[in-house]
Design a protein around this motif. Structure first.
Motif, PDB file in Angstrom:
ATOM      1  N   THR A   1      -4.194 -20.126  -5.920  1.00 26.50           N
ATOM      2  CA  THR A   1      -4.412 -19.518  -4.614  1.00 26.50           C
ATOM      3  C   THR A   1      -3.350 -18.440  -4.427  1.00 26.50           C
ATOM      4  N   PHE A   2      -3.815 -17.193  -4.287  1.00 29.38           N
ATOM      5  CA  PHE A   2      -2.931 -16.037  -4.207  1.00 29.38           C
ATOM      6  C   PHE A   2      -2.629 -15.674  -2.766  1.00 29.38           C
ATOM      7  N   GLY A   3      -1.418 -15.113  -2.556  1.00 20.78           N
ATOM      8  CA  GLY A   3      -1.124 -14.450  -1.298  1.00 20.78           C
ATOM      9  C   GLY A   3      -1.757 -13.070  -1.269  1.00 20.78           C
ATOM     10  N   THR A   4      -1.543 -12.357  -0.182  1.00 21.56           N
ATOM     11  CA  THR A   4      -2.178 -11.043  -0.020  1.00 21.56           C
ATOM     12  C   THR A   4      -1.410  -9.932  -0.724  1.00 21.56           C
ATOM     13  N   GLY A   5      -0.222 -10.240  -1.258  1.00 22.80           N
ATOM     14  CA  GLY A   5       0.506  -9.276  -2.054  1.00 22.80           C
ATOM     15  C   GLY A   5       1.551  -8.507  -1.274  1.00 22.80           C
ATOM     16  N   THR A   6       2.600  -8.085  -1.983  1.00 21.98           N
ATOM     17  CA  THR A   6       3.633  -7.207  -1.446  1.00 21.98           C
ATOM     18  C   THR A   6       3.785  -6.024  -2.388  1.00 21.98           C
ATOM     19  N   ARG A   7       3.603  -4.840  -1.840  1.00 24.74           N
ATOM     20  CA  ARG A   7       3.777  -3.636  -2.656  1.00 24.74           C
ATOM     21  C   ARG A   7       5.232  -3.228  -2.626  1.00 24.74           C
ATOM     22  N   LEU A   8       5.854  -3.188  -3.793  1.00 21.73           N
ATOM     23  CA  LEU A   8       7.271  -2.814  -3.913  1.00 21.73           C
ATOM     24  C   LEU A   8       7.375  -1.359  -4.357  1.00 21.73           C
ATOM     25  N   THR A   9       8.063  -0.581  -3.554  1.00 22.46           N
ATOM     26  CA  THR A   9       8.325   0.826  -3.864  1.00 22.46           C
ATOM     27  C   THR A   9       9.816   0.984  -4.132  1.00 22.46           C
ATOM     28  N   ILE A  10      10.144   1.713  -5.205  1.00 23.52           N
ATOM     29  CA  ILE A  10      11.544   1.965  -5.556  1.00 23.52           C
ATOM     30  C   ILE A  10      11.851   3.431  -5.276  1.00 23.52           C
ATOM     31  N   ILE A  11      12.866   3.655  -4.464  1.00 25.38           N
ATOM     32  CA  ILE A  11      13.261   5.011  -4.093  1.00 25.38           C
ATOM     33  C   ILE A  11      14.331   5.491  -5.062  1.00 25.38           C
ATOM     34  N   PRO A  12      14.110   6.655  -5.698  1.00 21.74           N
ATOM     35  CA  PRO A  12      15.101   7.137  -6.688  1.00 21.74           C
ATOM     36  C   PRO A  12      16.447   7.462  -6.051  1.00 21.74           C
TER      37      PRO A  12
ATOM     38  N   GLU B   1      16.768   2.441  -5.833  1.00 21.46           N
ATOM     39  CA  GLU B   1      17.092   2.025  -7.203  1.00 21.46           C
ATOM     40  C   GLU B   1      18.530   1.533  -7.251  1.00 21.46           C
ATOM     41  N   GLY B   2      18.726   0.375  -7.913  1.00 21.79           N
ATOM     42  CA  GLY B   2      20.069  -0.186  -8.032  1.00 21.79           C
ATOM     43  C   GLY B   2      20.463  -1.146  -6.931  1.00 21.79           C
ATOM     44  N   THR B   3      19.647  -1.257  -5.889  1.00 21.90           N
ATOM     45  CA  THR B   3      19.938  -2.190  -4.789  1.00 21.90           C
ATOM     46  C   THR B   3      19.108  -3.464  -4.962  1.00 21.90           C
ATOM     47  N   PRO B   4      19.493  -4.551  -4.243  1.00 25.56           N
ATOM     48  CA  PRO B   4      18.784  -5.828  -4.424  1.00 25.56           C
ATOM     49  C   PRO B   4      17.355  -5.789  -3.881  1.00 25.56           C
ATOM     50  N   VAL B   5      16.524  -6.636  -4.490  1.00 27.64           N
ATOM     51  CA  VAL B   5      15.137  -6.804  -4.072  1.00 27.64           C
ATOM     52  C   VAL B   5      14.956  -8.210  -3.515  1.00 27.64           C
ATOM     53  N   LEU B   6      14.250  -8.313  -2.375  1.00 28.86           N
ATOM     54  CA  LEU B   6      13.877  -9.603  -1.801  1.00 28.86           C
ATOM     55  C   LEU B   6      12.435  -9.522  -1.354  1.00 28.86           C
ATOM     56  N   LEU B   7      11.577 -10.322  -1.957  1.00 29.95           N
ATOM     57  CA  LEU B   7      10.180 -10.430  -1.557  1.00 29.95           C
ATOM     58  C   LEU B   7       9.970 -11.858  -1.066  1.00 29.95           C
ATOM     59  N   ARG B   8       9.474 -11.982   0.180  1.00 28.72           N
ATOM     60  CA  ARG B   8       9.443 -13.290   0.829  1.00 28.72           C
ATOM     61  C   ARG B   8       8.069 -13.957   0.732  1.00 28.72           C
ATOM     62  N   CYS B   9       8.117 -15.276   0.534  1.00 34.92           N
ATOM     63  CA  CYS B   9       6.888 -16.062   0.421  1.00 34.92           C
ATOM     64  C   CYS B   9       7.118 -17.436   1.031  1.00 34.92           C
ATOM     65  N   ASN B  10       6.209 -17.863   1.895  1.00 33.73           N
ATOM     66  CA  ASN B  10       6.177 -19.222   2.401  1.00 33.73           C
ATOM     67  C   ASN B  10       4.889 -19.896   1.942  1.00 33.73           C
ATOM     68  N   TYR B  11       4.960 -21.182   1.672  1.00 35.86           N
ATOM     69  CA  TYR B  11       3.786 -21.886   1.154  1.00 35.86           C
ATOM     70  C   TYR B  11       3.434 -23.059   2.051  1.00 35.86           C
ATOM     71  N   SER B  12       2.206 -23.493   1.903  1.00 35.03           N
ATOM     72  CA  SER B  12       1.729 -24.704   2.545  1.00 35.03           C
ATOM     73  C   SER B  12       0.901 -25.467   1.521  1.00 35.03           C
ATOM     74  N   SER B  13       1.226 -26.749   1.336  1.00 38.86           N
ATOM     75  CA  SER B  13       0.498 -27.528   0.342  1.00 38.86           C
ATOM     76  C   SER B  13       0.507 -28.997   0.723  1.00 38.86           C
ATOM     77  N   SER B  14      -0.627 -29.651   0.531  1.00 36.76           N
ATOM     78  CA  SER B  14      -0.737 -31.085   0.803  1.00 36.76           C
ATOM     79  C   SER B  14      -0.139 -31.915  -0.318  1.00 36.76           C
ATOM     80  N   TYR B  15       0.072 -31.308  -1.447  1.00 39.66           N
ATOM     81  CA  TYR B  15       0.582 -32.009  -2.616  1.00 39.66           C
ATOM     82  C   TYR B  15       1.865 -31.335  -3.080  1.00 39.66           C
TER      83      TYR B  15
ATOM     84  N   SER C   1       3.969  -6.844   3.654  1.00 39.75           N
ATOM     85  CA  SER C   1       2.935  -6.203   2.849  1.00 39.75           C
ATOM     86  C   SER C   1       3.515  -5.067   2.012  1.00 39.75           C
ATOM     87  N   HIS C   2       4.647  -4.502   2.449  1.00 39.98           N
ATOM     88  CA  HIS C   2       5.247  -3.388   1.745  1.00 39.98           C
ATOM     89  C   HIS C   2       6.765  -3.464   1.882  1.00 39.98           C
ATOM     90  N   VAL C   3       7.469  -3.339   0.745  1.00 35.80           N
ATOM     91  CA  VAL C   3       8.923  -3.319   0.734  1.00 35.80           C
ATOM     92  C   VAL C   3       9.380  -2.094  -0.046  1.00 35.80           C
TER      93      VAL C   3
END
Lengths: 117, 113
Positions: free
Chosen positions: B102-113, B15-29, B9-11
């Motif tokens: 269909t949206f996920g619940t979101g991830t808030r990304l904060t960048i630390i200076p 600043e200057g370091t890599p970002v990874l936001l994770r998502c898994n999906y489920s779909s019949s098609y 929910s929060h990452v």
């Protein structure tokens, strides 16, 4: 060019009142969508119009919610007998006509924040 | 039926370091998958989309995502975070030809200076 616009940007009403929310899509976009975003959640689909007709209204939560698009452009979302649980940001999006083999990007408006007291 | 799960929910990253936001999906098609970004007081903006072409998708502002069917994942990455990346990010799924997102619940990304 102009994007999707929504009016009003904020609406405060009392429980039991009727409200209308307006969406102006991008010119030339035949598809129009309404979503609802509650606090801390992702947007949830409400209804989709292709031209003047509602092609999918499966997301409308109950019969207090109704939407129209009489001329295939501007759309109005109408909520009767509002309840406190209806408080949310209502988002509108538009796109070119979707095709079975492709995806047309949905462009979102800034939303209308509805508060029911 | 289709759904997405955003694992964080929060990452916070510096600043200057890599970002990874994770998502898994489920779909019949065969799914179409997207990442949208929402800056404060601004509308949702499409970052990138996967629609059954190349599995590595490049988007705007240096973001990219990889579709991994075996893991049912569609993680969003960026090599170097910028202060302007601070926002809410949504992973989204739809079926090709199905207009409903269909949206996920979101991830808030904060960048630390």
């Amino acid at each position: 060019g102009a994007g999707v616009s929504q009016t009003p940007s904020n609406k405060v009403t009392e429980k039991g009142k009727y409200v209308e929310l307006r969406c102006d899509p991008i010119s030339g976009h035949t598809a129009l969508y309404w979503y609802r975003q509650s606090l801390g959640q992702g947007p949830e689909f409400l209804i989709y119009f292709q031209g003047t007709g509602a092609a999918d209204d499966s997301g409308l939560p109950n019969d207090r919610f109704f939407a129209v698009r009489p001329e295939g452009s501007v759309s109005t979302l109408k909520i009767q007998r509002t309840e406190r649980g209806d408080s949310a940001v209502y988002l509108c999006a538009s796109s070119l006509s979707p095709r079975d083999d492709s995806y047309n990007e949905q462009f979102f408006g800034p939303g209308t924040r509805l508060t029911v007291l | 039926a289709q759904s997405v799960t955003q694992l964080d929910s929060h990452v916070s990253v510096s600043e200057g370091t890599p970002v990874l936001l994770r998502c898994n999906y489920s779909s019949s098609y065969s799914p179409s998958l997207f990442w949208y970004v929402q800056h404060p007081n601004k509308g949702l903006q499409l970052l990138l989309k996967y629609t059954s072409a190349a599995t590595l998708v490049k988007g705007i502002n240096g973001f990219e995502a990889e579709f991994k069917k075996s893991e049912t994942s569609f993680h969003l990455t960026k090599p170097s975070a910028h202060m302007s990346d601070a926002a809410e990010y949504f992973c989204v799924v739809s079926a090709i030809g199905n207009e409903k997102l269909t949206f996920g619940t979101g991830t808030r990304l904060t960048i630390i200076p």
